[in-house]
Structures are given as C-alpha cells and as structure tokens.
Design an enzyme around this catalytic site. Sequence first.
Site, PDB file in Angstrom:
ATOM      1  N   HIS A 215       0.817  -1.208   0.000  1.00 18.27           N
ATOM      2  CA  HIS A 215       0.000   0.000   0.000  1.00 18.27           C
ATOM      3  C   HIS A 215       0.853   1.260   0.000  1.00 18.27           C
ATOM      4  O   HIS A 215       0.517   2.245  -0.667  1.00 18.27           O
ATOM      5  CB  HIS A 215      -0.916   0.007   1.226  1.00 18.27           C
ATOM      6  CG  HIS A 215      -1.812   1.201   1.300  1.00 18.27           C
ATOM      7  ND1 HIS A 215      -2.998   1.293   0.616  1.00 18.27           N
ATOM      8  CD2 HIS A 215      -1.683   2.378   1.972  1.00 18.27           C
ATOM      9  CE1 HIS A 215      -3.565   2.459   0.855  1.00 18.27           C
ATOM     10  NE2 HIS A 215      -2.793   3.137   1.681  1.00 18.27           N
TER      11      HIS A 215
ATOM     12  N   SER B 197      -8.123   4.458  -2.256  1.00 21.70           N
ATOM     13  CA  SER B 197      -8.971   3.300  -1.959  1.00 21.70           C
ATOM     14  C   SER B 197      -8.966   3.017  -0.464  1.00 21.70           C
ATOM     15  O   SER B 197      -7.977   3.278   0.225  1.00 21.70           O
ATOM     16  CB  SER B 197      -8.463   2.062  -2.714  1.00 21.70           C
ATOM     17  OG  SER B 197      -7.154   1.724  -2.274  1.00 21.70           O
ATOM     18  N   HIS B 198     -10.068   2.500   0.032  1.00 19.10           N
ATOM     19  CA  HIS B 198     -10.155   1.989   1.400  1.00 19.10           C
ATOM     20  C   HIS B 198     -10.934   0.682   1.352  1.00 19.10           C
ATOM     21  O   HIS B 198     -11.904   0.474   2.083  1.00 19.10           O
ATOM     22  CB  HIS B 198     -10.819   3.017   2.317  1.00 19.10           C
ATOM     23  CG  HIS B 198      -9.983   3.356   3.510  1.00 19.10           C
ATOM     24  ND1 HIS B 198     -10.461   3.358   4.789  1.00 19.10           N
ATOM     25  CD2 HIS B 198      -8.665   3.684   3.620  1.00 19.10           C
ATOM     26  CE1 HIS B 198      -9.507   3.690   5.641  1.00 19.10           C
ATOM     27  NE2 HIS B 198      -8.405   3.891   4.953  1.00 19.10           N
ATOM     28  N   ASN B 199     -10.476  -0.213   0.474  1.00 21.87           N
ATOM     29  CA  ASN B 199     -11.236  -1.422   0.175  1.00 21.87           C
ATOM     30  C   ASN B 199     -11.271  -2.407   1.328  1.00 21.87           C
ATOM     31  O   ASN B 199     -12.344  -2.819   1.785  1.00 21.87           O
ATOM     32  CB  ASN B 199     -10.634  -2.108  -1.065  1.00 21.87           C
ATOM     33  CG  ASN B 199     -10.602  -1.198  -2.269  1.00 21.87           C
ATOM     34  OD1 ASN B 199     -11.330  -0.218  -2.333  1.00 21.87           O
ATOM     35  ND2 ASN B 199      -9.739  -1.504  -3.224  1.00 21.87           N
TER      36      ASN B 199
ATOM     37  N   GLY C 239      -2.564   9.109  -8.172  1.00 21.25           N
ATOM     38  CA  GLY C 239      -3.389   7.910  -8.150  1.00 21.25           C
ATOM     39  C   GLY C 239      -3.048   7.010  -6.996  1.00 21.25           C
ATOM     40  O   GLY C 239      -2.338   7.375  -6.061  1.00 21.25           O
TER      41      GLY C 239
END
Length: 736
Positions: free
Chosen positions: A42, A87-89, A532
């Site tokens: 990450h 993202s915070h999937n 991004g």
Amino acid sequence: MADPLHRSLGLTDEELSKIIEILEREPNHLELAMYSVMWSEHCSYKSSRIHLKRLPTQGENVLVGPGENAGVIDVGDGIAIALRIESHNHPSYIEPYQGAATGVGGIIRDIFTMGARPIAIMDPLRFGPLEDARSRWVAEGVVSGISGYGNSVGVPNIGGEIVFDQTYLGNPLVNVLCVGIMPKERLVLGQASGVGNLAVLLGSTTGRDGIGGVSVLASAGFGNEEEDAEKRPSVQVGDPFEEKRLIEGCLELLNEGLVVGIQDLGGAGLACAASETASRGGVGMDFNVSAVPQRESGMQPFEIMTSESQERMLAIVTPENLEQVFSICSKWEIRSSVVGKVTPSGSLRIVSDFDGEVLGEVPASSLHEDAPLYQRPIREPDDMDDATADEATKLPKPERIEDDLLDLLTSPSWATSQYDSQLFLNTVVGPGSDAAVLRLKHPTSGVDTGRGLALTTDGNHRWCAVNPRIGTVMTVAESVLNLACVGAVPQALVNCLNFGNPENPIVMWQLSEAVDGMAESCNAFELPVIGGNVSLYNESQGTNIDPTPIVGVIGLIKELVAAPPGLSWNDGDRIILLGPEASGLCGSAWAFQKGHRRGSLEMVDFELHQRLCALTRSLVTERLVTGLHDISTGGLGVCAAEMAIDSDIGCTLARIPDHISFFSESSSRVLIAVNAERIPEVEDLADQYDVPYARMGLAHGDMFTVKDLLSIPVSDLQQKWNNRLADALDGGTAQE
C-alpha cells in the site's frame, strides 16, 4: 513453531536481508515495524512502480504530479486545483462504517495538506451481488460511513458510481475522490527543510486503533470470517468534527505563512509522515515518541509510530513561529505538540526524549525511497486466443427483451440521497448526470469566475475482464465524453487501480496491460496523470476480482452561463444518435448478465472520439440540444430508457435492428434530443466535425417503444429504476 518476527510483520527473508544491508546491522523490533509498514504494498507500490512510470505525468498546467499528497493543476485567474483519489477497500469489508468514513477523512486531508480547501468528494463503489446478505450489509455500512463523515465535516458529495457484481463478493471496492481549491501561491509540499526547524503534531491523540491499518490490510486478501474478525482492530475510527477543526486550523496556518511543510498522517502513520517529510527535504529528523499525545496507556514505541489513528497532521515550523502556531491551534481547539526536530543527518532517529535514549535509527530515505522494486512475473492467460474468438454476438435474441432491459436498470439514488451534494451552494449539477459541475469561484474573494469545474469517475470491470488494455482505453474515453456532455474540456486524470493478488502472473499481466491502455489513451487525449493509488490483493479465498481501474477526470467549462442540458428530453423532440454504428456485445452488461465473459473489444478510434467530444461540447455550449446522454453501461437501450425515466416522457425509436444494436456498449456514441426546428443546425455541425449521425425517433407519450423489439410503459421503467436498490437495501442493519 512461530514465524520469525520479520515474517509476522509481512516482510520476506530477502527484504530483511536488504534492511540489514542498509543498516549494516540487525534491525530491532521498532525499526522492523517501520520498515514493514513503509515497505508494504500500500505504501511503497513495490509491485506496481515499475509499470506506473509509463504513464504520462507532464502537462502545461501541471503544478504537482504523482508523488505528493495530491496532484495540482493551474486553472488560471491565480487559482490552483488539487485532486486525489484513494482506496479503502479492505478496511471497508472488515468494518464498513468506519472503513468508509476514514477513507473519506484521509482523502480530505490529502487535499488540504496541499493548501487547498476541499470542495467536493465523489465515491465509486463496488459490492458483491445484491442477493448476498453480507454484501448488502457492507453496502449499507459503507454508504452510511461516507454520508456520516462527509456530511458532518461539511464537504459535498457530488457523484460517483455504485455497482453490485459477483466479482466483488467478499472484496468490495471503496474508492473516494476529493477536489480542492486554493490561491496558487498557497501551494505547500510535504517536505521538511531548515535544520533546527520543529515537527509539530496536530490533531487527535494516537491510539491502538489502526495499528498497521491499511498498510497491513491492503497487503493481503481475505480468508474466513474468523481471520477477518482478527483484522478489525486494524481499522481506524474517525472523528469528522476533529477533521473540520483541522481543515480550518491548517488553512489558517498556511494563510499566515507559518508552515514550512505539512503532511497528513494516513497509511503507516507517524513512520510515514516523519520519514517522507525528511526524505523529500534531504534532511534527517529526531522524533520524540514521548511527546506524542496518546489515548491509551502503555503504548510501545512501535505502536505509536505505526498507528494510523485518524485526524492527525505533521507540520514543519520554524522555532520563531511556534508560539503563533500554538495560538492558532488553541483558537481552533486543536491539540498541538512538538514531536520532532529537523537535523542535518539524513537519519530518522526515534528517541525516548530529545535528550534521551535512541530507540531506533534508520536512513529516512530508506523507508521512503529504498523500498524493494519488484518486476513480478507476467503471463497472459493461456486461453486468450480462444477467448477473443468467442463472440457474444452468437448469443440469441432474448425471448423478452423487456425483461433484460428492466434487469439492467438501477438508480443510485438510494445512496446519493443520503449525501449532501449542495454544501457551499456551489453545485450546479450533482449526482445522476454524466458528470458533476461546480461553479469555479476564486478561493480568496469568493467571486464567481464565470467558469465551471466538471468531474466524473468511471470504471468498467466487464470491459477490463475481456481485455484489460482496451477496456481501460474505453474507460478513459468514456470519462472524456462524460465531461463533453456538460461542455467541459478535460484537464487532468487521477486513477485508482484495483487488482487482485500481484503474486499471480495473470494479475500482473492485467495490471501491466491496463497501465499501457491508460498511457495510450491519456497520450492521445493529451491528458496528464497527476496522481493515483494502486490497490492490490483484492481477492477473497483465493479468487481475484476482475481488473477494475477507476479513473477520475477533471475538466473546465469556459463559460458557465447556464446549467448543462442534462438527460431530459421534451415532448416532440427528435432523438438523434451521434457516432458510429454499434459493434458487438462482448464486455457488455447484457452479455455478462447471460454469463458470457469472453470475446474481443473494438479499439477506440481516438481521432473520431475527439471529434465527437468537440461536437458534443459545441452542442452543449450553443444550447442546440434539449438533453443528451453518453452511451456506455447497458448500451443504447439503457441510455434511452434513462432519458425517458428522467423526463417522464416516452419515445418511439427505430433503426435498431436487433438486441446487438440495443445492448452494445461500443465506444464514441451519444444520444441527443433536439427540438425539430434545430435539426438542420445540429446536422450541419455534425458534418463540420465529420461525425456520423442517425435520426432515431421521437420523444412523446408514456410508452417506451422500439420498433420490432419492445414496447413498455415508462412507469414500469421508473418503478424498476427507483425501487431496485431501495427494496434490497432497506434493512438499515449497518451499525456505526
């Protein structure tokens, strides 16, 4: 036998060897913990950096490109715009409300870290099928978290997407975009400079919630429910009211010129903020863990440095400005404490006190810049040739095309109705249109410039499952066309690349192909990529999600004298299709609905697409159309149905010979509604731009009719459109 410490922290044997080589000794627990989070997928992008270098990042108006907290572009009149998507999937699957809420909080901090006031957010969301109870629970919690945090902190949510599909069962995607505005001279970067300057920690206390956080959760897929439950302590807990104070306090500090550099605390927490600010500035830092305000007793240094507790910022200030900084923080009721000092050493030293014991010492750049760079194996699927030969056009015409159309209709209003899209009273076009539109006001005076900002987020896993390269090209092309539908010229792109396990060579092939497709389309449209996020390990019990690159594109409207036409048509309007004839069903929502996931996609004709976008902008700017809508998910059938639903007026369409033309999602097509008297002007303009067109029919009555295919009451379309999500997601079971 328990794993060695480095393996339990997610580091490989080879990575441990590299750390030993850098330090010229064995690392201690604290140092290993910092390397583990900073070298995680990450934070370090160790599997994707080599591919991301192929994206075009330069542009005439680009002030800040990838590598900072947000990308920044110059939009004229002394105004700069900051843009970021994240993202915070994984946290959102484990703890939907807090996972999504802290995703919103993190992306907002990325924006005001640059000196910009956040003015809007968008949320492209992906969940498992509506039939699955856990997926419904996750969706409810995520939407509640986004609305609860965004509405409370006071940033409008102006659009996005919500998709339910089998591929996201057990692994939802929660991507959040934020845009901010600032006077160009207020731009500040996240770097430390000036030996002797002080690192001041602003905001919330540090706790054990979020230790490792996304840097851990985003580096592994999901297993069974027991394993998932064990990950819950890694999910952060947000406080939007603390965030609001931080926004106002930090912007005042920047306005007063009291900050040399500033960095938000997101992934990897203080380890990231301290090492990145020092590394970017080419300096070192002594960091005092004892000075960090803590909400729990007995926290170890490694816990303090790697916790991802929310609503925290690290500011670099000069000693002479410290009292004024404290005064402004006190005004806004923000905690502030000196936790570090800038040194000339180049090392990040963790100390028990500024004159106390050295608990850990590593080169700052080794955490930030020296993470491993992997050229992971890439392999095209073995059956690719067979897959491309498998055409969806072989699928027979459905017995009841009406039923298939109804199954493709879903309004996002169940989600968007929970968001406040009108905060700041600046939103001209909110959720539900091809693109959102904001008035562009000067950030200092508040004076309306007469121009507009347009924003869109787009993604299509079906296209990318068939062909990740062409599917990504089509996604970027769709975004550019969405902006044209509101009269905007694209300026910059940000992306969120959501893929499966990078240790799978086919997944890495998908990622590489998608990057090449994005690079090709961005070069063709002269569209710089200014930032991004890459989210990998999106898998559940060994099953990877379909490749899902999400793009957010920002555009400028030269003169915003009236709201763009929107989707509605008037009774008596003529309906005209702009663009080429439909080509194939592969990758379409209808084909996937029939279980057909293979085939080939037709490459976008970039020159034709650009001409179509220019024509569309002209039609909008010159007010020659009543309504318009780009043709994408669901094809011409869903596009026309959505316009009928929005207008509450039916239509009679012809020139649609079969289900292929009705459901095809081939690129570069727009459906427009035109007053009969304006048809000659519209067709003359289309000829000038060399864009093909075809008269399709008439808007009238209360029936949606396609000659020789179907006839259905508009009220039936509206009922399905309005009620599908509301009926499925009315349980209200998500808890904070």
